[in-house]
Each structure stands twice: as structure tokens, then as C-alpha cells.
Write a protein that holds these residues in place. Structure first.
Motif, short mmCIF file in Angstrom:
data_model
loop_
_atom_site.label_atom_id
_atom_site.label_comp_id
_atom_site.label_asym_id
_atom_site.label_seq_id
_atom_site.Cartn_x
_atom_site.Cartn_y
_atom_site.Cartn_z
N ALA A 274 0.81 -1.22 0.00
CA ALA A 274 0.00 0.00 0.00
C ALA A 274 0.85 1.26 0.00
N PHE A 275 2.08 1.17 0.54
CA PHE A 275 2.94 2.35 0.63
C PHE A 275 4.36 1.98 0.18
N TYR A 276 5.10 3.00 -0.22
CA TYR A 276 6.50 2.82 -0.58
C TYR A 276 7.27 4.06 -0.15
N LEU A 277 8.58 3.93 -0.02
CA LEU A 277 9.43 5.05 0.37
C LEU A 277 9.83 5.85 -0.87
N GLY A 278 9.65 7.16 -0.79
CA GLY A 278 10.03 8.04 -1.89
C GLY A 278 10.62 9.32 -1.34
N PRO A 279 10.86 10.30 -2.20
CA PRO A 279 11.44 11.57 -1.74
C PRO A 279 10.43 12.34 -0.90
N PRO A 280 10.88 13.27 -0.07
CA PRO A 280 9.95 14.10 0.71
C PRO A 280 8.99 14.87 -0.17
N LYS A 281 8.02 15.51 0.44
CA LYS A 281 6.92 16.14 -0.28
C LYS A 281 7.39 17.21 -1.25
N THR A 282 8.34 18.04 -0.85
CA THR A 282 8.86 19.10 -1.71
C THR A 282 10.38 19.11 -1.63
N ARG A 283 11.00 19.92 -2.47
CA ARG A 283 12.46 20.02 -2.48
C ARG A 283 12.98 20.51 -1.13
N LYS A 284 12.31 21.50 -0.54
CA LYS A 284 12.77 22.05 0.73
C LYS A 284 12.38 21.17 1.91
N ALA A 285 11.56 20.15 1.66
CA ALA A 285 11.22 19.23 2.74
C ALA A 285 12.40 18.33 3.08
N ARG A 286 13.38 18.24 2.20
CA ARG A 286 14.61 17.50 2.50
C ARG A 286 15.49 18.42 3.34
N ARG A 287 15.46 18.22 4.67
CA ARG A 287 16.03 19.21 5.58
C ARG A 287 16.51 18.55 6.87
N PRO A 288 17.43 19.21 7.58
CA PRO A 288 17.81 18.76 8.93
C PRO A 288 16.92 19.46 9.96
N ILE A 289 16.60 18.76 11.03
CA ILE A 289 15.81 19.33 12.12
C ILE A 289 16.63 19.21 13.39
N VAL A 290 16.89 20.35 14.02
CA VAL A 290 17.66 20.38 15.25
C VAL A 290 16.85 19.76 16.38
N LEU A 291 17.50 18.92 17.20
CA LEU A 291 16.83 18.18 18.26
C LEU A 291 17.16 18.76 19.63
N THR A 292 16.21 18.66 20.54
CA THR A 292 16.45 19.05 21.92
C THR A 292 17.20 17.93 22.63
N ALA A 293 17.68 18.22 23.82
CA ALA A 293 18.40 17.21 24.60
C ALA A 293 17.49 16.03 24.93
N ALA A 294 16.20 16.33 25.24
CA ALA A 294 15.26 15.25 25.55
C ALA A 294 15.01 14.38 24.33
N GLN A 295 14.94 15.01 23.14
CA GLN A 295 14.72 14.24 21.91
C GLN A 295 15.95 13.38 21.58
N VAL A 296 17.12 13.88 21.87
CA VAL A 296 18.34 13.10 21.66
C VAL A 296 18.32 11.87 22.57
N ASP A 297 17.89 12.04 23.81
CA ASP A 297 17.82 10.90 24.74
C ASP A 297 16.84 9.84 24.22
N VAL A 298 15.70 10.29 23.70
CA VAL A 298 14.71 9.35 23.15
C VAL A 298 15.30 8.62 21.95
N ALA A 299 15.95 9.37 21.06
CA ALA A 299 16.52 8.77 19.85
C ALA A 299 17.59 7.73 20.22
N ARG A 300 18.43 8.05 21.19
CA ARG A 300 19.47 7.10 21.60
C ARG A 300 18.85 5.83 22.19
N ARG A 301 17.83 6.01 23.01
CA ARG A 301 17.18 4.85 23.61
C ARG A 301 16.54 3.95 22.56
#
Length: 417
Positions: A274-301
Motif C-alpha cells: 500500500a505504501f512505498y518510500l520516496g522523496p519528501p513532499k517538496t524540495r525544501k522538505a529535504r532538511r535537517p531538524i535540530v533536536l532538543t536534549a530530551a529528543q536526543v535521549d529518546v533517539a538514543r534509547r
């Protein structure tokens, strides 16, 4: 004003070209033969009488012809289908959506002749009044004559009408740009569309911090709770967050980030998946998002012991979350429980993205920075959707203006030392 340019020929009478500017573009029509000069002069007067526009009913190179006499004319539905098939840079599902819009809605566009007879729409016979009538029918819908409480076609919301009208505009513009040219004007150009903000019901729901906390407390699955916190804390689209892989995270350094490199796309009907992986919605949607310290802890876990291509957010069976599964089993029950406990709002899952923006604006984050974080292609998109929230900053704006205006202006004749 139109002008006539005489172009001599080596043999025979010269060609007379009528030239004028229409909507910023040069237009021209040629006349030759013994009557060329007189015909060019007459056509020049017609153009000027029509406000420097192509005379109604005139087909370039053919003159005044009835629409059904144009040898290149084709049914609107046929031409629209060909236009969509030739589009580049769109995914399969988008092309299918366009074909559905044509099949379900363009079929109700007809041409009203001068004698009052309705005939099927063609790429050449549709005029501005036909498009206006079609928009009105889309807005009003069509009731079932056998039962007035039932609908054959329900009224369309203003946004849907605008989207369909935009597709129709592009179809007619393609006919203008075609070789040979099928039309000289776009009948959609001056259509007055229903206002998107005519309805009092607000599409977006913004949650206060405590309101979100009441919903989050009802999400008993810790993995599902992590995903909800991530969505509201980063502003990522569902399709982006659930496609995030371990290799997209940079959790070291002073500015840890999550990089949006892909997103889930809905596959063509009949596909095994039903779904497949493709490019983001727009050209500028390909972007880095800065994470908070709490989000970094979640990502590491969540990523400890996982490989680079593993998903950051995983459902019970280890695969990526699916929207329907998450919404029906996690989000919807949590919202229902919070509402039963007194929450006055019923947010959708996508409202977590809107809520993220509202929190940023409340902290005086400027709209261009929000545009970059959300991955909007244009700042206008950000302004149109969230500009009204900036009204909450009126006190800060007034204070800034008063602070500047309260400083006495330097008197004339004095020189700074």
C-alpha cells in the motif's frame, strides 16, 4: 494598442502582421493576399475593441469559426487525460488522483451555446461563463430528485474547488501553449472562486501544552507515546517521522539533528504494497531538524543496538508504523478518553504538526525560521496557514513600536559629535 507590421515578400503581395501585448506577452496574427492590408486593419480594430485580447471566437490561423468547426478540437475529458498522462515529476498516486478528479468532476463541465443548448465541453468551446457555472455547481452540489434529503454529489469545500480549478487552468493553458495552438485565452483566468475562510469551522486544531499532556497520558503504549511526543516536538509530517532511519540521526556535537531524506508515499491501487518510500513532499522538505536534549535521549534509547537502515520508530512487530493502525489503535482511543475526561478539543494526528507551530509562534520564533523547520516550499504557505497566529504577538509589536517612537528625533541643524 495593436500595430500593423508590413513584411514584404520577394514575389507577390506582402504579409501584414498585427501585433499587440496581451497579459505581458506578444501576440500576433498574419494576413496575406490582395486583401491582406484591409483584413489586418479590420482585425487590429477588433483586437483593440476587445481590450487588446483575442476576439471571442477567433482561432489563430483560422479566423472566426464555430468551436465544432475547429479541426483540432477534442473533448475536454480526452484532452485533460492526455495532459495528466504527459506530466513529469509527479508520482503514480498523484497521477491517479488527477485522473479521478477529471473523471468525477470535469464530466460536469458543459458548454452553453448562444441558443441556450448545453453541449459537451471540448478543449475549444469552453468559455469563462461555462467555468463559472461549473464552479457554482461544485459549490452547491446536486440533490437526488428521488429523495431531497440525499445527494447525488455533495457540495465541495472551497479548497477542493480551488484544487480542481487549478488543474483545469493548467489543462487549458496547455492548449494555449500547444503547437498548433488550440486556444488563445484561458477561460479559467478570471474565475471568482469561493473563499476558503467562508466556513466558521476551523480545519486546524491547536493544543495547549496541558491539553496535549492530557492526551499523551492516555497513550499507554510507550513506543506509541514516543512517536506522538516526537511529532509534536519536531513538527515532522507523519510520513517523514515514520520513515526516519537510524542513519538519518546525528546525535553528537553541539547541534544534534534528524535529517529528512525520505517519506512514505501511497502506492498505486492494485500494488502488492500500500505504501512505498520516496522523496519528501517538496524540495525544501529535504532538511535537517535540530533536536532538543530530551529528543536526543529518546533517539538514543530507541536506536541502541539497531542497524543503520532500521527505523527509529517501530511498531510491535518491529516494522514501521502505519497511519491507520496507529490512529485507530493508539491515537483515537487516547483522544476519546481525554475528551471523556473533559478535553474540549478532538485533534487529528496531523494537528500535532499545527500545534508545534503554534508553540513556536508563542515563543516569538519568526515565520521564515518556521518555514525552514516545517519544510514548506514557499514562505507564503507558512503565512497563509499560520499567519493569523502572529496576532498573539500584538502586545510585543505595539511595545516595540512605542519604544522606537518614544525616542525623540534629532533636531535639524544639530550635528552628532
Amino acid at each position: 494598442m495593436a500595430a500593423i507590421v508590413e513584411r514584404p515578400k520577394k514575389s507577390g503581395p506582402p504579409t501584414y502582421q498585427v501585433k499587440w501585448r496581451q497579459d505581458g506577452q506578444w501576440q500576433s496574427e498574419n494576413f496575406g493576399g490582395d486583401e491582406g492590408a484591409a483584413q489586418a486593419d479590420q482585425f487590429k480594430k477588433l483586437v483593440e475593441a476587445h481590450g487588446n485580447q483575442w476576439p471571442y471566437g477567433w482561432v489563430k490561423g483560422h479566423g472566426f469559426v464555430e468551436p465544432d468547426e475547429n479541426p483540432d478540437d477534442v473533448p475536454l475529458m480526452t484532452y485533460a487525460g492526455r495532459y495528466v498522462d504527459r506530466l513529469t515529476g509527479v508520482d503514480v498516486r498523484t497521477r491517479e488522483d488527477y485522473h479521478r478528479e477529471i473523471r468525477l468532476h470535469f464530466a460536469h463541465l458543459v458548454h452553453l451555446r448562444a441558443d441556450g443548448l448545453e453541449v459537451p465541453a471540448t478543449i475549444c468551446n469552453v468559455v469563462q461563463d461555462d467555468v463559472t457555472d461549473w464552479v457554482r455547481r461544485e459549490e452547491e452540489g446536486e440533490r437526488d430528485p428521488q429523495g431531497r434529503e440525499k445527494w447525488l454529489r455533495r457540495p465541495a469545500d472551497p479548497k477542493s474547488i480551488a484544487n480542481r480549478h487549478g488543474l483545469l487552468f493548467c489543462v487549458f493553458q496547455a492548449a494555449i501553449d500547444a503547437t498548433p495552438q488550440l486556444r488563445t485565452t484561458n477561460p479559467c483566468k478570471k474565475t471568482r472562486l469561493p473563499r476558503v475562510d467562508d466556513h466558521t469551522e476551523e480545519e486546524m486544531t491547536f493544543l495547549e501544552r496541558d491539553e496535549y499532556a492530557r492526551i499523551a497520558a492516555e497513550i499507554k503504549d510507550p513506543d506509541a507515546r514516543d512517536l506522538a511526543d516526537w511529532l509534536v516536538g519536531t513538527g515532522m509530517r507523519w510520513s517523514e517521522a515514520t520513515a526516519l532511519k537510524v542513519k538519518d540521526l546525528n546525535l553528537t556535537g553541539d547541534r544534534p539533528t534528524a535529517s529528512i531524506q525520505r517519506a512514505w508515499k501511497r502506492a498505486k491501487k492494485g500494488s502488492p504494497e500500500a505504501f512505498y518510500l520516496g522523496p519528501p513532499k517538496t524540495r525544501k522538505a529535504r532538511r535537517p531538524i535540530v533536536l532538543t536534549a530530551a529528543q536526543v535521549d529518546v533517539a538514543r534509547r530507541l536506536t541502541t543496538g539497531q542497524g543503520p537502515d532500521d527505523y527509529v520508530f517501530r511498531a510491535a512487530m518491529g516494522g514501521p508504523w502505519r497511519h491507520a493502525n496507529y490512529y485507530n489503535r493508539k491515537w483515537k482511543p487516547a483522544v476519546a478518553a481525554a475528551v471523556a475526561a473533559g478535553l474540549p478539543k478532538k485533534p487529528r494526528l496531523h494537528d500535532l504538526r499545527h500545534t508545534h507551530v503554534a508553540w513556536l509562534i508563542a515563543r516569538n520564533v519568526p515565520l521564515p525560521a518556521i518555514q525552514a523547520r516545517l519544510g514548506h516550499e514557499s514562505i507564503q504557505t507558512t503565512v497563509d496557514r499560520y499567519g493569523h497566529l502572529v496576532r498573539a504577538l500584538d502586545d510585543e509589536i505595539l511595545a516595540a513600536v512605542e519604544a522606537v517612537m518614544s525616542v525623540p528625533a534629532p533636531r535639524a541643524g544639530l550635528r552628532a559629535v
